[in-house]
Design an enzyme around this catalytic site. Structure first.
Site, PDB file in Angstrom:
ATOM      1  N   GLU A  87       9.433  15.887  15.800  1.00  0.00           N
ATOM      2  CA  GLU A  87       9.876  15.737  14.415  1.00  0.00           C
ATOM      3  C   GLU A  87       9.055  16.669  13.521  1.00  0.00           C
ATOM      4  O   GLU A  87       7.842  16.501  13.398  1.00  0.00           O
ATOM      5  CB  GLU A  87       9.705  14.290  13.954  1.00  0.00           C
ATOM      6  CG  GLU A  87      10.228  14.054  12.554  1.00  0.00           C
ATOM      7  CD  GLU A  87      10.020  12.620  12.093  1.00  0.00           C
ATOM      8  OE1 GLU A  87      10.918  12.084  11.416  1.00  0.00           O
ATOM      9  OE2 GLU A  87       8.952  12.047  12.390  1.00  0.00           O
ATOM     10  N   CYS A 129      13.473  10.850   7.672  1.00  0.00           N
ATOM     11  CA  CYS A 129      13.335  10.439   9.067  1.00  0.00           C
ATOM     12  C   CYS A 129      14.647  10.586   9.820  1.00  0.00           C
ATOM     13  O   CYS A 129      14.655  10.771  11.033  1.00  0.00           O
ATOM     14  CB  CYS A 129      12.838   9.000   9.137  1.00  0.00           C
ATOM     15  SG  CYS A 129      13.818   7.872   8.136  1.00  0.00           S
ATOM     16  N   GLY A 136       2.805   4.398  13.625  1.00  0.00           N
ATOM     17  CA  GLY A 136       3.410   3.118  13.969  1.00  0.00           C
ATOM     18  C   GLY A 136       2.758   2.486  15.193  1.00  0.00           C
ATOM     19  O   GLY A 136       2.564   1.264  15.258  1.00  0.00           O
ATOM     20  N   SER A 142       5.408   7.655  10.445  1.00  0.00           N
ATOM     21  CA  SER A 142       5.536   8.383  11.691  1.00  0.00           C
ATOM     22  C   SER A 142       5.388   7.454  12.885  1.00  0.00           C
ATOM     23  O   SER A 142       4.751   6.393  12.811  1.00  0.00           O
ATOM     24  CB  SER A 142       4.479   9.484  11.769  1.00  0.00           C
ATOM     25  OG  SER A 142       3.191   8.915  11.928  1.00  0.00           O
ATOM     26  N   THR A 143       5.968   7.852  13.997  1.00  0.00           N
ATOM     27  CA  THR A 143       5.849   7.074  15.227  1.00  0.00           C
ATOM     28  C   THR A 143       4.395   6.996  15.670  1.00  0.00           C
ATOM     29  O   THR A 143       3.929   5.953  16.156  1.00  0.00           O
ATOM     30  CB  THR A 143       6.728   7.700  16.322  1.00  0.00           C
ATOM     31  OG1 THR A 143       8.103   7.606  15.915  1.00  0.00           O
ATOM     32  CG2 THR A 143       6.554   6.987  17.651  1.00  0.00           C
ATOM     33  N   GLU A 144       3.665   8.080  15.500  1.00  0.00           N
ATOM     34  CA  GLU A 144       2.257   8.099  15.880  1.00  0.00           C
ATOM     35  C   GLU A 144       1.476   7.004  15.169  1.00  0.00           C
ATOM     36  O   GLU A 144       0.712   6.245  15.787  1.00  0.00           O
ATOM     37  CB  GLU A 144       1.654   9.474  15.540  1.00  0.00           C
ATOM     38  CG  GLU A 144       0.158   9.580  15.765  1.00  0.00           C
ATOM     39  CD  GLU A 144      -0.439  10.837  15.140  1.00  0.00           C
ATOM     40  OE1 GLU A 144      -1.607  11.129  15.440  1.00  0.00           O
ATOM     41  OE2 GLU A 144       0.252  11.508  14.361  1.00  0.00           O
ATOM     42  N   LYS A 150       0.861  -1.190   0.000  1.00  0.00           N
ATOM     43  CA  LYS A 150       0.000   0.000   0.000  1.00  0.00           C
ATOM     44  C   LYS A 150       0.891   1.233   0.000  1.00  0.00           C
ATOM     45  O   LYS A 150       1.495   1.575   1.002  1.00  0.00           O
ATOM     46  CB  LYS A 150      -0.896   0.001   1.241  1.00  0.00           C
ATOM     47  CG  LYS A 150      -2.230   0.749   1.066  1.00  0.00           C
ATOM     48  CD  LYS A 150      -2.091   2.245   0.879  1.00  0.00           C
ATOM     49  CE  LYS A 150      -2.039   2.969   2.196  1.00  0.00           C
ATOM     50  NZ  LYS A 150      -2.077   4.454   2.005  1.00  0.00           N
ATOM     51  N   GLU A 168       9.804   1.206  10.790  1.00  0.00           N
ATOM     52  CA  GLU A 168      10.875   2.199  10.635  1.00  0.00           C
ATOM     53  C   GLU A 168      10.193   3.545  10.768  1.00  0.00           C
ATOM     54  O   GLU A 168       9.430   3.954   9.902  1.00  0.00           O
ATOM     55  CB  GLU A 168      11.566   2.023   9.286  1.00  0.00           C
ATOM     56  CG  GLU A 168      12.934   2.687   9.244  1.00  0.00           C
ATOM     57  CD  GLU A 168      12.862   4.087   8.696  1.00  0.00           C
ATOM     58  OE1 GLU A 168      12.805   5.034   9.523  1.00  0.00           O
ATOM     59  OE2 GLU A 168      12.862   4.255   7.474  1.00  0.00           O
TER      60      GLU A 168
END
Length: 531
Positions: free
Chosen positions: A435, A338, A286, A282-284, A228, A303
């Protein structure tokens, strides 16, 4: 390299733009302005053709028949329409991947044959490099020249590198000792087998390269994939799908579904028949992926984001080289990396010189459309990203930071942001902690290595770091203390398919590239035979 900021893809309720829900275009008639752009006739012809999902070796529309628009970030014009896919399309793609995996045509193909096919894909990327660089520039906004010398060759190299690994995925024999069976003899060994059906969700900052990073190892190991791409930049993934078919990939081994994060992405991350999901973003988002994957305890690799320190010592030697390196660390790919060196930590004795040098370079960067030959920095990828970055810049001014250059939007057309250098900050400011994912660097002085290490590691992230010094002993000591997956010394943004890449802390789980990535896409089976 990934790399990304709030990407809209994946589970439960993932942030994202609302789908356009437009009816399917008739013939070649989507409202693109590509013909008026400075692009080749070959690419213009390709853009003019209706875009479809790749499912089971066939190009098919979304089940809903709906499409959404893809924009050129340089001027916000429409360049194409792609399927607005949802849960039903993901179900069909996963079913196709499962059928291909269970039939064994790919996983039971000899490793040498799998490797040869991946090598052919790498060759096809190089044969079509000019077109792909042009497409990546148009869709993402990055300078065409950068895409031509970096994104496309690195993607091709990844497939060539992983082609070699296909014949080297090996188990081991193990001389076991069984205390409760004295005198018994056994032959024990391990097998490395593909995980199965893999869902992969990639970001918009390096669309083609991130597809390669994900697909190369997964396919080398014998898995079947549903990919995707980011809704902002789906076009190079679709073109890559065409190249895979041209290389002879069996039906259903690779499926590509375009759509939004909260629809197609969420359905893929949560799908009960997906054995593993791999995400870059993004960590959010993730964290949402992890929650969605809990349903069937599918394997997860991530990642994610970064707020990487780039450290310049007084003894850096050639200070001009360090200044150039610091500018490259943050302004490459418009800061949409990143691993961008977004926190510049400089020894106090040379702080003013280094920061002034980086600011001077920032002022000279030529902004423009990615397709313009003299452009050095293109636009951000989307209106949403422009809004996010400029909000951070506004907040930094309110918090009292000093802007040496930049600090806002550039122009009124397209999604351009001025390269920005900031000083006089403190750890509580959002521009220091979060970030930003744009061409924005915050600079801080330090006095001692001990103070430096504590400050460099004072972040939830741990993706990358840079160190500039000619003291070899110091370089080793600092590199060992930094909590980051990659540490560059007297260089920055050096990537190679053989180098593992990934993060500590909230920068992710697992590693991309290198031999280590194969761990993410294989299962280890122990076999014991009584003799």
């Amino acid at each position: 390299m990934k790399t990304r900021a709030p990407h809209k893809q994946t589970t439960a309720r993932i942030p994202g733009n609302s789908p356009a829900n437009r009816p399917a275009p008739q013939g070649n008639g989507h409202a693109t302005q590509s013909a008026a752009k400075n692009i080749s006739s070959r690419l213009a012809e390709w853009l003019g053709k209706p875009k479809q999902n790749l499912i089971g070796g066939k190009w098919v529309p979304a089940a809903s028949g709906k499409y959404f628009e893809v924009f050129d970030p340089a001027d916000a014009s429409i360049i194409a329409q792609v399927p607005d896919s949802g849960k039903e399309d993901i179900n069909r793609a996963v079913a196709a991947a499962r059928s291909a995996f269970e039939s064994g045509a790919w996983r039971h193909m000899t490793p040498s044959e799998r490797g040869k096919l991946l090598w052919r894909v790498g060759d096809l990327l190089l044969e079509n490099a000019d077109e792909l660089a042009e497409l990546e520039s148009l869709d993402n906004g990055k300078p065409r020249a950068v895409a031509r010398v970096a994104d496309v060759p690195l993607a091709a190299d990844l497939f060539h590198y992983m082609a070699g690994w296909a014949t080297k995925i090996e188990g081991h024999t193990i001389p076991i000792s069984v205390p409760y069976a004295p005198g018994a003899r056994f032959h024990a060994f391990t097998l490395r087998e593909p995980v199965g059906v893999v869902g992969q969700i990639i970001p918009w900052n390096f669309p083609l390269l991130m597809a390669a990073w994900k697909l190369g190892p997964a396919l080398a190991c014998g898995n079947c994939v549903v990919l995707k791409p980011a809704e902002q930049t789906p076009l190079s993934a679709l073109r890559l799908g065409e190249l895979f078919l041209a290389a002879g990939l069996p039906e259903g081994v690779l499926n590509i579904v375009t759509g939004f994060g909260e629809t197609a992405g969420a359905a893929l991350a949560a799908h009960e028949d997906v054995d593993k999901v791999a995400f870059t973003g993004s960590t959010e988002v993730g964290k949402l992926i992890v929650k969605a994957a809990a349903g069937n305890l599918k394997k997860v690799s991530l990642e994610l984001g970064g707020k990487s320190p780039n450290i310049v010592f007084q003894d850096a030697g050639d200070l001009d080289a360090a200044i150039a390196g610091a500018a490259n660390a943050i302004f490459f790919n418009h800061g949409q990396c990143c691993c961008a060196g977004s926190r510049l930590l400089v020894e106090r004795e040379v702080f003013d010189d280094v920061v002034a040098g980086v600011a001077d370079r920032a002022k000279k960067i030529k902004l423009g459309p990615g397709l313009a030959p003299d452009t050095e920095m293109g636009p951000l990828v989307s209106e949403e990203q422009l809004r996010r970055v400029t909000q951070f810049l506004h907040q930094g001014k309110q918090d009292g930071a000093c802007y040496l250059t930049g600090g806002g939007r550039a122009g009124e057309r397209g999604y351009f942001v001025q390269p920005t250098v900031i000083k006089d900050v403190n750890p509580e400011m959002s521009i220091v902690r979060e970030e930003i994912f744009g061409p924005v660097v915050v600079a801080e002085p330090f006095d001692t290595p001990e103070e430096l290490i504590a400050r460099a590691n004072q972040t939830q992230y741990g993706l990358a770091a840079g160190v500039w010094t000619r003291d070899l002993s110091k370089a080793h000591r600092i590199a060992a203390e930094l909590r980051a997956g990659t540490v560059w010394v007297n260089c920055y943004n050096v990537f190679d398919a053989a180098l593992p890449f990934g993060g500590y802390k909230q920068s992710g789980w697992g590693r991309e590239m290198g031999g280590e990535v194969l761990e993410l896409y294989t299962e280890t089976k122990a076999v014991v035979i009584g003799l």
